[in-house]
Each structure stands twice: as C-alpha cells, then as structure tokens.
Design an enzyme around this catalytic site. Structure first.
Site, PDB file in Angstrom:
ATOM      1  N   GLU A 421       0.816  -1.221   0.000  1.00  0.00           N
ATOM      2  CA  GLU A 421       0.000   0.000   0.000  1.00  0.00           C
ATOM      3  C   GLU A 421       0.847   1.267   0.000  1.00  0.00           C
ATOM      4  O   GLU A 421       0.558   2.230   0.715  1.00  0.00           O
ATOM      5  CB  GLU A 421      -0.963  -0.008   1.192  1.00  0.00           C
ATOM      6  CG  GLU A 421      -1.991  -1.119   1.115  1.00  0.00           C
ATOM      7  CD  GLU A 421      -3.019  -1.058   2.235  1.00  0.00           C
ATOM      8  OE1 GLU A 421      -2.941  -0.140   3.076  1.00  0.00           O
ATOM      9  OE2 GLU A 421      -3.904  -1.930   2.269  1.00  0.00           O
ATOM     10  N   GLU A 499      -3.953  -9.009   0.968  1.00  0.00           N
ATOM     11  CA  GLU A 499      -4.627  -8.779   2.246  1.00  0.00           C
ATOM     12  C   GLU A 499      -6.110  -8.945   2.001  1.00  0.00           C
ATOM     13  O   GLU A 499      -6.659  -8.351   1.070  1.00  0.00           O
ATOM     14  CB  GLU A 499      -4.370  -7.369   2.794  1.00  0.00           C
ATOM     15  CG  GLU A 499      -3.096  -7.222   3.563  1.00  0.00           C
ATOM     16  CD  GLU A 499      -2.903  -5.799   4.091  1.00  0.00           C
ATOM     17  OE1 GLU A 499      -3.916  -5.127   4.413  1.00  0.00           O
ATOM     18  OE2 GLU A 499      -1.753  -5.361   4.173  1.00  0.00           O
TER      19      GLU A 499
END
Length: 809
Positions: A421, A499
């Site tokens: 991210e 994730e």
C-alpha cells in the site's frame, strides 16, 4: 562488569552450525541496559536478550499520540489517533552492554550477527564503532577483525525509536538474538550459500549449491567437499572439487534420486554440509538447510507446488507476540503456528517486515509457506515522518539484499513481496522505485516471483500505469469484488489476495440486531466489535466473499487474511480519539492467543483433515428472554439441524442464495430461552455424523485452568499458555464472568505474562493478575533451566481456586 554468560547454540536459520572450525555464541545473558542518551551504571538493569523495553508499559494515551489522515483508509482530514502504536512507551533511546570472550584471533575472523535491533542501531566493540543499521526489522552483521581481541571484548549497542516512526507497535531494544560467529580466515561468510533445485520430479531432483568463499589469496587452491544429507541424516549425494580462488562464486551440482519433496503436508528438509580444506586441513564447515520442491505460477491455472495445484490459505501477521511484546521467543512462535495450522492455514505473510529467523525456521519445519516482505513504505510520499520512507533512498537496496540472502535457502519462502500500500502506486516515481526493488531481488534470487500489496486501483493507478503489470504476481488488498476486472486488464492472468477480509470482531462480544456490514464501519459501546463476524472496516469485507473468489476461479491463487492474530496498535475502527483502545481487532485469534468465533469459520473451510462444528453465540443472556438471538453454526459439514431445549428450529443447508449462506448455517429468528442448544450435523447422504451442545451456565463455582502443554523443556525459554475460565458446579463454562484472577507459580518455572484479549484493557501484562474478558484469560509460564515440576495456581474471590502442574524435563 561481570557478563561472561555465553550460550552456544545453533541459532541462524538455514546456514550455520557448530564444529571444530566454526563456533557460534548466542549472547543471551549478562547484558546491562539503560534508558537514555548515555549509560548510567547506577540506574542500569540486568536484562536477558531478546529484550523489549517498552512492553512493560505503562499504557498511556499520550504515547506517540498522532494527528494524521490515514490515506490508506481513505481519510482526507487529519484526526487525533490514539493507541495507534499501542499506547506503550517505545519512543526514546536505550543502550545495551555486555562482554563476550574470544579464545584467539590469530588466523580467525569474528563476525557479529544481529537478528534485529529496534531501531537506528549503533554498534561499538572495544570502544570502536563497527556498524550502524537504521531499520529495526532487518538482520545485519559486521566483520570485526582487527577490533575483536583475544580474551574479553566489550560490546555496546545503542538504539533509538523516534516520534512518528511506526503505524503499529514496533517494540524497542535488542528484541531478537545476537550472535558471535568465529571462523577461520578462509570461510563461507554469513548467508554465503544459495541452493536451487532446477529440476524436480518424483524420481530425481537436481541440486545446485552456489557459495561465496572469503579470506582466500589469489590463485589459492581450496578443496570444497559437500555431502547432501536426507531428512533422516543419510548421505544421498556428494561432491569434492578444487576451487581456485579468483574472487568468484563457486558452484557444485548434485543429483538426488527418489527425493522427499517439501510441502505443507510433508515438510521434509535436507542439509548440505560443506567443508573447506587447505593443504589437507579442514578450515571451515558450513551447513545449509534446504528443501526440494518446485514452484510453478501458471497463468489462468494457478499456483502449483511439486506439480500439484494449491491455494494459499494464508494469514498476515505482525511481529509482536501479544503480552510478550516484540521480544522473540521460539516457543511462543510455535504456539501461534500450531493454532494457525489447526485452523487450516498453509501460508504466512510477514507483514510488513522482515521476519525473525526463528519464524522462518519453524515454517520450514512445520510446512507453512511464506511471503516474506521487507517494509510498507517507500521513498516517494512516505506514510510516516520517521518511517521507512525517511531512509528508503539510502538503505532499500541494502535491506532488501540482506532479506533475500538471508532467506533464499528456506523452502517455506515461495514468494517475495517488495512493499504494501505504498503511496508510490501513483505516478512515475513509484514505477522507478518498484523497478529498483524488483531488480535487486531478481539479481539475488531469480527462482521466486515478486509481488506487492496494492490498494490503489482508481483511474491512473496500478491497473493503468504499469505498476501491477510489472509484478510477477499482482497482489490486491481488499478488492475481491473487482478481481474479474483486474484479471481481464492485466497480462499476468493470476490474482492474489495479498490482504483480505479485515473483518473486525472482539472475542465473545455479541451485538444485536445482526446485519452484515461489508465496507461499513459499525461502532459499539465499549469500543468492541461483533463476534458474529458480520462487520468490517470501510475498505474491507467479511470472509465469505474471499472464500467465493478462491472457490470459483483457478486464477485466484489464494489469500492472506488481515490478520491471523490481534496485534498491539492500529485499533481500527476505534483509532480516532477512542482511548483506551490500543490493539487491533482484525485478528482471527485475540491478543491472549484465544480463538475468536471467526477461527472456526476459517477452520470449517480450510482444515480438510479434521471436521469442524462450532456454535455461536454463547447461551447466557439474562434479560434477553424471548428476544431474537440468532444462532450461527460454522461447520465443515453441508447441513445441520438446530434444537433449543429439544425443540427443532429447522434444518439449514449450505447454498448459493447469498454468499453468506454458502459458508455459514444461520438461524436468524431464534429466540433466547435458558437451557440447551444442540446442533446435529449431517453428511451429503443425510446421515447424522456429529453433534455439539452448549448450555446456559449456573452460578460461578470454581476456576478451570487448561494448559496448552503439560511438559516443557528445561531450557529457561519454553512456554506453556494456560487458559483460565470460571465454571459452574457441573463444569459448564461461564462466558460472561469477568472477575479478576490472581496467579502464582512455584517449582521449576516462573510466571511470564498474562492477557485477556480485551483491546481496551490497561492492566500490565507482567503482573500476575488479570481480569477475565468474555469469561477467559491466558497466563503464560516459563520453564526453568532445571528439571522438576512447575506448579501453577489461579485464585479469585467467590470461586474455588485451581492448581495444575507442568513437568519440566
């Protein structure tokens, strides 16, 4: 300073042993520690390493209070974040000192190896600075020839954690092991071998062993002999060659017939034992542990291990060990992995940091595949002012190189991640950083694919700008509803859930009415989340959607759930001025290592070796008589019938009417009445095959103590996790009892820590008392160095105490 306590262990995973030519001292005892900029002997403490100075607390709202907008969560305005790094005092400086002995430095090379120091480590030996290393999660080493002396050597390690350094609890101090490696001048250096298995079949496997050899002179001939030992220790291949040193690497090749292939079901491990000889004299012996296995990531078809298709049933884990903090303990790591394996987990993502060597070693031995990841911040638009982005430009190549060289021999490692991210997902600078990291990894290990956890998928981001296409395996965080779009647009033809879920739940906490809330934050009184497993954060979803994507498409190669365990810090959705929340509720297992209901939902889907049948909620609801109280059953069986006090509530069968009905059996209109809830499970042929019962408990009568292990090793490090609960006179557990329990340990062990899994509890982990939360808490006891019996007693007002014994041998 009287600090000559040296423990000699085989401690570096994958590549080191102890013999006449090479010794490894692991420096555990004999350390002195002092907080602050300078060492003050009058206030110093004697400590054992690994050591985390911050876990002792106290918890406080003021610790690392941050005013920030969390871009990854879609926040546009900065707000006051409490408990974001756990509310523990990890910021500041500390200094460690110890003394170790070296018998002789003549013709010897001395190397200091640090598995991890949190953080900004400065290492001094005998008053001379030998190395600095800013990143706290990485292992590093320094050759100290010319500085180390025969006899006593004085080692000092200074470290510092800074404000705004982390987004979760990082720990503090020398929280992983420290080793002194003593070799001949001619030797294989730290992480100096690389094993590959170019051809793997059931009939035979080819093995290539490449090594660095240091301390040689130009044109010096060195005899290199390597034997390959199978998992039973039997020699199955051998090579003996002369190496003419010109500064180059040296490679030996082998053929192993009828190989035992490494896999999650059969984690078979081989050893390459390499001996260096000069003029007929052995000068070094180096062991490289490895596995024989093949990896294939096949576009459109999925991931294949040893030619067999397999999905990643993985979890992400931070590095802290709950009430033990960041200080690594192999017994605690094994306990975590045991729980995860029983749930059906076959893979771990080390998010977002390099792992402890002990974790990788255990995954090798226990058959858990790994995605190893270094950091979640790059240099362009860093997330935290003093996070990894502050040192990325100077240190990224060094850190990634250490990571890959350290773990490229471990068979459990099947994939590298280079980030998570990162704001660099937008724009040209991010692509440049990605290519830099990708090239560093590929130069050191061309055998494993590279991924990155991506969350920015809007116009102009990773799908459109070439970022995702530059990865071998595109990993996406919380985007299962968009997988089809990604699959059609990207050339990779494979999708990984790097994730998934981020479902939030507190163990044993139930809130009514029940509504499924994907991508919708639900806040409850007391800062808890619903254990009906129906709530998630704004960016995430419940597990069912991820299950469906994996089931329906070969090109979905699996997932890594956020997270396997609750961890200190990041208490979403209670991170905005919501003190005393200080730990996450993402975990499938809570901070006290107690499984939540969600554990059994995953187990029912992932554990294909042992059946699952689990009922929720508990059945103790004084004041809710005749109110709607839904009952869920998580089971590996296809259907079941529910009974309340003997009356059938009907049969439920898994179906595709909704994604939730596909994986859960739900009775949404049942009403609470005290008594007995019984579920009978049926197979596809309609045969009753299992049943389970829960009952309304009576008055509190006595404590119950259930240790996970009743026999420990007398090494001073082995742990047993003891679950403490209250039962009525008939033995029924009371899941609503929250009284305070006190613990006492005597005999061959000591009390280590305690926790209850409540993300709002501010009781210190080190005091031998804890409030029960949802009727349970955990006490952790540690073995002594001497054999005997450890005696554990728990007591609380109003109930009978309990004593249990654990053998230490």
């Amino acid at each position: 300073m009287n600090s000559r306590h040296l423990i000699i262990l085989m401690a570096l995973s994958g590549a080191i042993n102890i013999n006449a030519q090479r010794t490894v001292q692991t420096l555990k005892n004999g350390w002195e520690f002092c907080r602050g900029d300078s060492f003050n002997e009058s206030v110093s403490q004697k400590v054992t390493v690994p050591h985390d100075w911050a876990i002792y607390g106290p918890f406080d709202r003021k610790h690392d209070l941050q005013v920030v907008a969390v871009e990854q969560n879609g926040e546009a305005e900065a707000t006051e974040k409490t408990g974001r790094t756990g509310g523990l005092p990890f910021i500041g400086k500390g200094i460690y000192r110890t003394v170790f002995e070296v018998p002789d430095t003549t013709s010897r090379t001395i190397t200091l190896v640090f598995d991890g120091v949190m953080s900004n480590a400065d290492v001094t030996l005998n008053g001379k600075k030998v190395i600095s290393w800013p990143y706290g999660y990485n292992s590093f080493y320094a050759v100290v020839d010319g500085i180390a002396v025969p006899g006593e050597n004085y080692l000092e390690v200074a470290c510092e954690n800074k404000d705004g350094q982390s987004r979760w609890y990082p720990g503090a101090g020398i929280y992983r092991n420290v080793h002194v490696v003593n070799t001949d001048k001619i030797h294989i250096p730290t992480w100096g071998t690389f094993v590959t298995t170019p051809v793997v079949t059931k009939e035979y496997a080819s093995i290539s062993l490449t090594m660095d050899i240091e301390g040689t002179y130009n044109r010096q001939n060195i005899r290199v002999e390597t034997v390959i030992l199978n998992p039973q220790g039997k020699e199955v291949a051998k090579a003996s060659n002369v190496f003419c040193a010109r500064g180059q690497e040296f490679t030996q090749n082998f053929l192993v017939n009828d190989p035992d292939l490494w896999s999650p079901r059969n984690p078979e491990l081989y050893t390459a034992k390499t001996t260096l000889s000069v003029d007929g004299k052995d000068v070094d012996e180096y062991e490289t542990r490895f596995g024989i296995r093949s990896l294939a990531y096949v576009p459109e078809k999925g991931f294949f291990l040893n030619g067999e298709p397999i999905k990643f049933k993985g979890v992400c884990n931070h590095h802290d060990l709950g009430p033990l903090g960041a200080a690594v303990n192999k017994s605690a790591l094994r306990h975590q992995l045991d729980l995860l394996k029983d749930m059906g987990v076959n893979a771990i993502r080390t998010s977002h940091n390099m792992p402890a060597p002990e974790l990788v070693e255990l995954c090798d031995e226990m058959g858990l595949m790994m995605m190893v990841e270094p950091f979640d911040d790059w240099g362009f638009r860093p997330k935290s002012p003093n996070g990894y982005g502050a040192v990325f430009n100077e240190w990224a190549d060094k850190d990634v190189s250490n990571m890959v060289r350290h773990y490229r021999n471990n068979p459990s490692v099947v994939m590298w991640s280079i980030g998570n991210e990162v704001p660099s997902q937008w724009g040209e600078p991010g692509i440049n950083e990605l290519m830099r990291l990708r090239n560093t990894v590929r130069q050191l290990d061309p055998t494993r694919p590279i991924t990155c956890g991506m969350d920015q998928v809007g116009e102009g981001a990773v799908i459109d700008n070439g970022f995702a296409a530059a990865l071998d395996i595109p990993g996406f965080n919380y985007k299962p509803q968009l997988y089809d779009k990604f699959y059609e647009k990207l050339p990779n033809r494979l999708i990984l859930g790097s994730e998934t879920a981020s479902t939030v739940s507190s163990r044993g906490q139930y809130f009514f009415p029940i509504e499924f809330k994907d991508h919708n934050v639900v806040l409850h009184e007391g800062n808890q989340s619903n254990s009906y497993d129906n709530e998630s954060c704004s960016w995430s979803n419940t597990p069912d959607l991820d299950f469906a994507r994996d089931d329906d498409h070969d090109w979905c190669i699996g997932q890594f759930v956020w997270t396997g365990f609750d961890y200190l810090g990041e208490p979403s959705p209670y991170d905005t001025d919501a003190w005393p929340s200080h730990s996450s509720v993402f975990g499938i297992i809570d901070l006290a290592s107690l499984p939540k209901d969600r554990y059994y939902l995953y187990r029912s889907k992932w554990n294909d070796e042992s059946p699952t049948l689990h009922i929720l909620p508990h059945w103790n609801w004084k004041g809710r008589e005749d109110e709607i109280t839904p009952v869920f059953v998580y089971t590996s069986y296809p259907k079941a019938e529910l009974f309340i006090n003997g009356k059938s509530q009907g049969m439920r069968e898994k179906n595709d009417s909704t994604v939730y009905n596909r994986y859960r059996l739900m009775w949404m209109d049942t009403r609470y009445e005290p008594g007995e809830v019984r579920v009978v499970a049926y197979d596809n042929d309609g045969h009753a095959v299992a049943e389970k019962t829960i009952k309304t408990a009576g008055k509190p009568h006595h404590l119950v103590a259930i240790p996970n292990r009743t026999s420990l090793t007398a090494n001073g490090e082995d742990l047993s996790y003891i679950t403490i609960q209250v039962a009525d006179k008939d033995g029924n557990i009371i899941p609503t009892d929250n009284r305070r329990v006190k613990f006492k340990v005597s005999g061959a062990g000591t009390f280590e820590a305690t926790a209850n899994g409540d993300p709002t509890s501010l009781l210190p982990f080190q005091n031998p008392e804890m409030d029960l939360f949802s009727g349970a808490a955990t006490a952790i006891v540690r073995s002594s160095n001497s054999e005997g019996t450890l005696i554990f007693t728990a007591s609380a007002p109003g109930v009978k105490p309990v004593t249990t014994t654990i053998e230490v041998k």
